[in-house]
Design a protein around this motif. Structure first.
Motif, short mmCIF file in Angstrom:
data_model
loop_
_atom_site.label_atom_id
_atom_site.label_comp_id
_atom_site.label_asym_id
_atom_site.label_seq_id
_atom_site.Cartn_x
_atom_site.Cartn_y
_atom_site.Cartn_z
N ARG A 69 -6.92 1.38 4.28
CA ARG A 69 -6.46 1.80 2.95
C ARG A 69 -7.41 2.83 2.33
O ARG A 69 -6.98 3.65 1.50
CB ARG A 69 -6.31 0.58 2.02
CG ARG A 69 -5.14 -0.33 2.37
CD ARG A 69 -5.12 -1.57 1.49
NE ARG A 69 -4.00 -2.45 1.80
CZ ARG A 69 -4.01 -3.31 2.80
NH1 ARG A 69 -5.08 -3.41 3.59
NH2 ARG A 69 -2.95 -4.08 3.02
N LEU B 268 -6.35 6.54 2.74
CA LEU B 268 -5.13 7.05 2.12
C LEU B 268 -5.44 8.08 1.04
O LEU B 268 -6.33 7.89 0.21
CB LEU B 268 -4.34 5.91 1.50
CG LEU B 268 -3.68 4.90 2.45
CD1 LEU B 268 -3.13 3.73 1.66
CD2 LEU B 268 -2.58 5.57 3.27
N ALA C 143 0.83 -1.20 0.00
CA ALA C 143 0.00 0.00 0.00
C ALA C 143 0.86 1.25 0.00
O ALA C 143 1.89 1.32 0.68
CB ALA C 143 -0.92 0.00 1.22
N THR D 38 -0.75 -0.82 10.28
CA THR D 38 -0.94 -1.11 8.84
C THR D 38 -0.08 -2.26 8.35
O THR D 38 -0.38 -2.86 7.31
CB THR D 38 -0.62 0.13 8.00
OG1 THR D 38 0.78 0.46 8.16
CG2 THR D 38 -1.47 1.32 8.43
#
Length: 301
Positions: free
Chosen positions: A221, A224, A2, A27
């Protein structure tokens, strides 16, 4: 892996690196970095870059930052903030609002600042704060920094509140200390909140509890921001297939300008490059005569 940027609202009492460590743990991403240290006592916007986004940290660090600061008149400290030991006192009762506004105006523009001893800047390989904690003083050179804007928001001596926008390397603690010296009553920074860092604002910032919850549900995610969010104020180029391949290989590109404003750009002008499908490819730098050199490549063939 990611990649992207989290706009974190750092709470007071937590070091910036501790936020990085928490993000890494929640994460599972190893490449994580922050874009501009906030002192542990300060709160507010702390952009955290993950994966390939760590390659744009320097552009975020260079971006203007906006702060809300509370400054206490009447005492100076060795750290220039409320955590330090008082080193001098004075009487601020005679300072008028007009004098305050005039003093603040004198700090707008390019000014010289001597960094505080309690800072992470290094001298002979060691952070200045280590010398300070040992009771020593290390030589420090004045640095030119830019204060784009400095406005009085509340005048209630001995406390005054200001909002300011600064360029890279400016210390709000030093400004608070120097303001007190200019007024002749001494001062230190009592509270500091970062309202904005580049394109990221406090209104849109993410609390750590929200991040923990998203990590538990596997949805972090979705929080982001894309890597190129930092570069949105730059020119953008849409590349055809051959230019896309050349950019991804780091080869010099010759791009014909499509607008008059793109003719005779200053050397080293930055530009975002995208494929025909809209994928962010690279950061380009102008080398003159319609030539652009890939500086950072983010896509692979």
């Amino acid at each position: 892996m990611a990649s992207g940027i989290l706009n974190i609202n750092k709470p007071p009492g937590m070091a910036s690196f501790a936020v990085v460590s928490l993000v890494r743990r929640l994460t599972g991403v190893r490449r994580v970095g922050h874009a501009g240290t906030l002192d542990p006592t300060a709160d507010g916007v702390l952009p955290i870059c993950l994966g390939r986004a760590t390659r744009v940290v320097e552009y975020l660090v260079n971006a203007p930052k906006t702060y809300y600061a509370a400054i206490r008149l009447g005492s100076a400290t060795d750290t220039y903030d409320s955590e330090g030991t008082v080193t001098a006192t004075g009487d601020p009762s005679s300072v008028t609002q007009e004098e305050m506004e005039a003093a603040l105006a004198g700090f707008v523009g390019q000014i010289e600042q001597i960094p505080p001893m309690y800072s992470a800047l290094k001298y002979e390989g060691q952070p200045l704060y280590r010398y300070a904690r040992a009771g020593k003083t290390a030589p420090r050179q004045a640095r030119t920094v830019t204060i784009h804007r400095l406005e009085l928001r509340r005048f209630a001596p001995p406390l005054v509140e200001v909002e300011l926008e600064v360029g890279r390397g400016a210390y709000v603690r030093t400004l608070a200390h120097d303001l007190g010296e200019r007024l002749g009553c001494h001062a230190h920074l009592e509270r500091l909140t970062r309202l904005r860092s580049g394109p990221f604002s406090l209104a849109d910032a993410l609390g750590l509890d929200e991040l923990r919850e998203a990590a538990e549900h596997g949805t972090w995610r979705e929080l982001l921001y894309p890597v190129d969010r930092v570069l949105e104020s730059w020119y953008a180029a849409l590349l055809g297939q051959q230019h896309t391949r050349d950019a991804c290989r780091g080869r010099l590109l010759v791009l014909t300008p499509v607008r008059q404003e793109l003719v005779d750009l200053p050397l080293d002008t930055p530009c975002r490059a995208y494929s025909e499908e809209g994928e962010f490819l690279a950061i380009l730098r102008y080398r003159g005569a319609d030539r652009w050199q890939p500086e950072r490549v983010f896509a692979t063939l």
